[in-house]
Design an enzyme around this catalytic site. Sequence first.
Site, mmCIF file in Angstrom:
data_model
loop_
_atom_site.group_PDB
_atom_site.id
_atom_site.type_symbol
_atom_site.label_atom_id
_atom_site.label_comp_id
_atom_site.label_asym_id
_atom_site.label_seq_id
_atom_site.Cartn_x
_atom_site.Cartn_y
_atom_site.Cartn_z
ATOM 1 N N PRO A 24 51.722 -2.453 91.726
ATOM 2 C CA PRO A 24 50.957 -3.064 92.817
ATOM 3 C C PRO A 24 50.813 -4.573 92.715
ATOM 4 O O PRO A 24 50.684 -5.127 91.634
ATOM 5 C CB PRO A 24 49.590 -2.379 92.722
ATOM 6 C CG PRO A 24 49.509 -1.809 91.364
ATOM 7 C CD PRO A 24 50.908 -1.519 90.941
ATOM 8 N N ASN A 25 50.860 -5.165 93.872
ATOM 9 C CA ASN A 25 50.667 -6.593 94.112
ATOM 10 C C ASN A 25 51.841 -7.458 93.686
ATOM 11 O O ASN A 25 51.847 -8.649 93.975
ATOM 12 C CB ASN A 25 49.361 -7.106 93.481
ATOM 13 C CG ASN A 25 48.155 -6.443 94.079
ATOM 14 O OD1 ASN A 25 48.015 -6.399 95.302
ATOM 15 N ND2 ASN A 25 47.290 -5.902 93.243
ATOM 16 N N ARG A 32 50.663 -15.000 95.277
ATOM 17 C CA ARG A 32 49.457 -14.503 94.610
ATOM 18 C C ARG A 32 49.300 -15.194 93.266
ATOM 19 O O ARG A 32 50.126 -15.052 92.371
ATOM 20 C CB ARG A 32 49.563 -12.996 94.393
ATOM 21 C CG ARG A 32 48.381 -12.448 93.627
ATOM 22 C CD ARG A 32 48.539 -10.952 93.355
ATOM 23 N NE ARG A 32 47.464 -10.524 92.485
ATOM 24 C CZ ARG A 32 47.648 -9.883 91.347
ATOM 25 N NH1 ARG A 32 48.858 -9.574 90.940
ATOM 26 N NH2 ARG A 32 46.614 -9.540 90.611
ATOM 27 N N TYR A 37 51.190 -16.138 87.805
ATOM 28 C CA TYR A 37 52.407 -15.353 87.991
ATOM 29 C C TYR A 37 53.633 -16.169 88.390
ATOM 30 O O TYR A 37 54.721 -15.614 88.502
ATOM 31 C CB TYR A 37 52.160 -14.252 89.026
ATOM 32 C CG TYR A 37 51.036 -13.335 88.616
ATOM 33 C CD1 TYR A 37 51.186 -12.470 87.538
ATOM 34 C CD2 TYR A 37 49.813 -13.348 89.281
ATOM 35 C CE1 TYR A 37 50.157 -11.633 87.134
ATOM 36 C CE2 TYR A 37 48.775 -12.516 88.887
ATOM 37 C CZ TYR A 37 48.952 -11.665 87.817
ATOM 38 O OH TYR A 37 47.928 -10.841 87.419
ATOM 39 N N ASN A 88 57.142 -2.837 85.038
ATOM 40 C CA ASN A 88 55.951 -3.674 85.116
ATOM 41 C C ASN A 88 54.920 -2.855 85.892
ATOM 42 O O ASN A 88 54.926 -2.837 87.118
ATOM 43 C CB ASN A 88 56.226 -4.995 85.823
ATOM 44 C CG ASN A 88 55.016 -5.921 85.782
ATOM 45 O OD1 ASN A 88 53.889 -5.470 85.604
ATOM 46 N ND2 ASN A 88 55.262 -7.212 85.949
ATOM 47 N N ALA A 91 48.623 -3.415 87.680
ATOM 48 C CA ALA A 91 47.264 -2.893 87.469
ATOM 49 C C ALA A 91 47.253 -1.455 86.971
ATOM 50 O O ALA A 91 46.308 -1.034 86.300
ATOM 51 C CB ALA A 91 46.448 -3.010 88.752
ATOM 52 N N HIS A 94 46.502 -0.220 83.041
ATOM 53 C CA HIS A 94 45.231 -0.069 82.329
ATOM 54 C C HIS A 94 44.540 1.275 82.542
ATOM 55 O O HIS A 94 43.594 1.582 81.821
ATOM 56 C CB HIS A 94 44.294 -1.211 82.738
ATOM 57 C CG HIS A 94 45.007 -2.520 82.779
ATOM 58 N ND1 HIS A 94 45.509 -3.122 81.647
ATOM 59 C CD2 HIS A 94 45.359 -3.313 83.818
ATOM 60 C CE1 HIS A 94 46.125 -4.246 81.998
ATOM 61 N NE2 HIS A 94 46.050 -4.383 83.301
ATOM 62 N N ASP A 101 52.159 9.480 81.880
ATOM 63 C CA ASP A 101 52.816 10.753 81.638
ATOM 64 C C ASP A 101 54.240 10.761 82.196
ATOM 65 O O ASP A 101 55.152 11.318 81.578
ATOM 66 C CB ASP A 101 52.004 11.901 82.233
ATOM 67 C CG ASP A 101 50.702 12.149 81.475
ATOM 68 O OD1 ASP A 101 50.522 11.594 80.368
ATOM 69 O OD2 ASP A 101 49.854 12.910 81.996
ATOM 70 N N GLU A 115 58.190 -1.905 78.755
ATOM 71 C CA GLU A 115 57.061 -2.370 79.566
ATOM 72 C C GLU A 115 57.114 -3.892 79.606
ATOM 73 O O GLU A 115 57.295 -4.534 78.561
ATOM 74 C CB GLU A 115 55.754 -1.903 78.931
ATOM 75 C CG GLU A 115 54.517 -2.380 79.641
ATOM 76 C CD GLU A 115 53.227 -1.958 78.929
ATOM 77 O OE1 GLU A 115 52.168 -2.181 79.535
ATOM 78 O OE2 GLU A 115 53.279 -1.437 77.804
ATOM 79 N N HIS A 117 55.356 -7.612 81.371
ATOM 80 C CA HIS A 117 54.288 -8.306 82.099
ATOM 81 C C HIS A 117 54.663 -9.773 82.199
ATOM 82 O O HIS A 117 55.153 -10.357 81.231
ATOM 83 C CB HIS A 117 52.941 -8.151 81.388
ATOM 84 C CG HIS A 117 52.502 -6.724 81.302
ATOM 85 N ND1 HIS A 117 51.946 -6.060 82.378
ATOM 86 C CD2 HIS A 117 52.581 -5.826 80.297
ATOM 87 C CE1 HIS A 117 51.685 -4.814 82.023
ATOM 88 N NE2 HIS A 117 52.066 -4.637 80.773
ATOM 89 N N LEU A 118 54.421 -10.351 83.352
ATOM 90 C CA LEU A 118 54.690 -11.773 83.550
ATOM 91 C C LEU A 118 53.755 -12.627 82.702
ATOM 92 O O LEU A 118 54.179 -13.591 82.066
ATOM 93 C CB LEU A 118 54.523 -12.130 85.034
ATOM 94 C CG LEU A 118 55.541 -11.481 85.971
ATOM 95 C CD1 LEU A 118 55.058 -11.533 87.401
ATOM 96 C CD2 LEU A 118 56.885 -12.140 85.816
ATOM 97 N N SER A 119 52.480 -12.279 82.720
ATOM 98 C CA SER A 119 51.492 -12.989 81.904
ATOM 99 C C SER A 119 51.268 -12.187 80.624
ATOM 100 O O SER A 119 51.817 -11.099 80.463
ATOM 101 C CB SER A 119 50.176 -13.138 82.674
ATOM 102 O OG SER A 119 49.583 -11.869 82.887
ATOM 103 N N ARG A 124 44.009 -12.495 78.641
ATOM 104 C CA ARG A 124 43.286 -12.482 79.908
ATOM 105 C C ARG A 124 41.995 -11.686 79.792
ATOM 106 O O ARG A 124 41.510 -11.430 78.699
ATOM 107 C CB ARG A 124 44.220 -11.962 81.002
ATOM 108 C CG ARG A 124 45.449 -12.899 81.113
ATOM 109 C CD ARG A 124 46.334 -12.638 82.264
ATOM 110 N NE ARG A 124 45.601 -12.696 83.524
ATOM 111 C CZ ARG A 124 46.012 -12.097 84.622
ATOM 112 N NH1 ARG A 124 47.128 -11.405 84.634
ATOM 113 N NH2 ARG A 124 45.314 -12.183 85.727
ATOM 114 N N ARG A 128 42.140 -6.036 80.758
ATOM 115 C CA ARG A 128 43.606 -6.070 80.762
ATOM 116 C C ARG A 128 44.195 -5.875 79.361
ATOM 117 O O ARG A 128 45.416 -5.796 79.212
ATOM 118 C CB ARG A 128 44.107 -7.390 81.331
ATOM 119 C CG ARG A 128 43.736 -7.612 82.785
ATOM 120 C CD ARG A 128 44.368 -8.906 83.299
ATOM 121 N NE ARG A 128 43.787 -9.308 84.557
ATOM 122 C CZ ARG A 128 44.185 -8.867 85.758
ATOM 123 N NH1 ARG A 128 45.164 -7.993 85.845
ATOM 124 N NH2 ARG A 128 43.608 -9.293 86.851
#
Length: 162
Positions: A24-25, A32, A37, A88, A91, A94, A101, A115, A117-119, A124, A128
């Site tokens: 998402p996002n 954003r 990001y 990625n 959200a 978490h 699963d 996995e 993540h950009l940040s 953070r 997170r």
Amino acid sequence: MASALPSSALPSSALPSVLVLNGPNLGRLGVREPEIYGHASMADLEVAAAKWGEDLGLAIEVRQTDNESEIVGWLHEAVDAGAHVVLNPAAFTHYSYALRDAAAQVTSAGLLLVEVHLSNPATRESFRHYSVVAGIATGTVAGFGFDSYRLALSAIAERLRA
């Protein structure tokens, strides 16, 4: 944003397939919170990932969704098609046990799942700091912006060569 293809429509190639799945996002990349990001868009990621894949000998397909059930379905599709995954979860990282699963099925099938993540979530907000995916992922790359994806794809290519 790449549209989802049915399993039978995954790229048929002699090259190993990698689905680059985004939660998402991430379709809002470039607008954003660019201070976190970056300024590049999802379309920019699709172009970059295709180039990295070509350089690494991987067939790449980039997808993004804001829908939890869709990304779970894509993970099932990866297992059925024998495709490795760069994920990625955004959200969903978490709290989504459904995503966790489904991701576990990827690695249980002997496929690689990295996995990304950009940040760097560890730098953070405290919520997170925990990933439900990390414990079943082959590895995690975080904090390098778009380079997190390149590093993940490089790791997959290297593992497949070993």
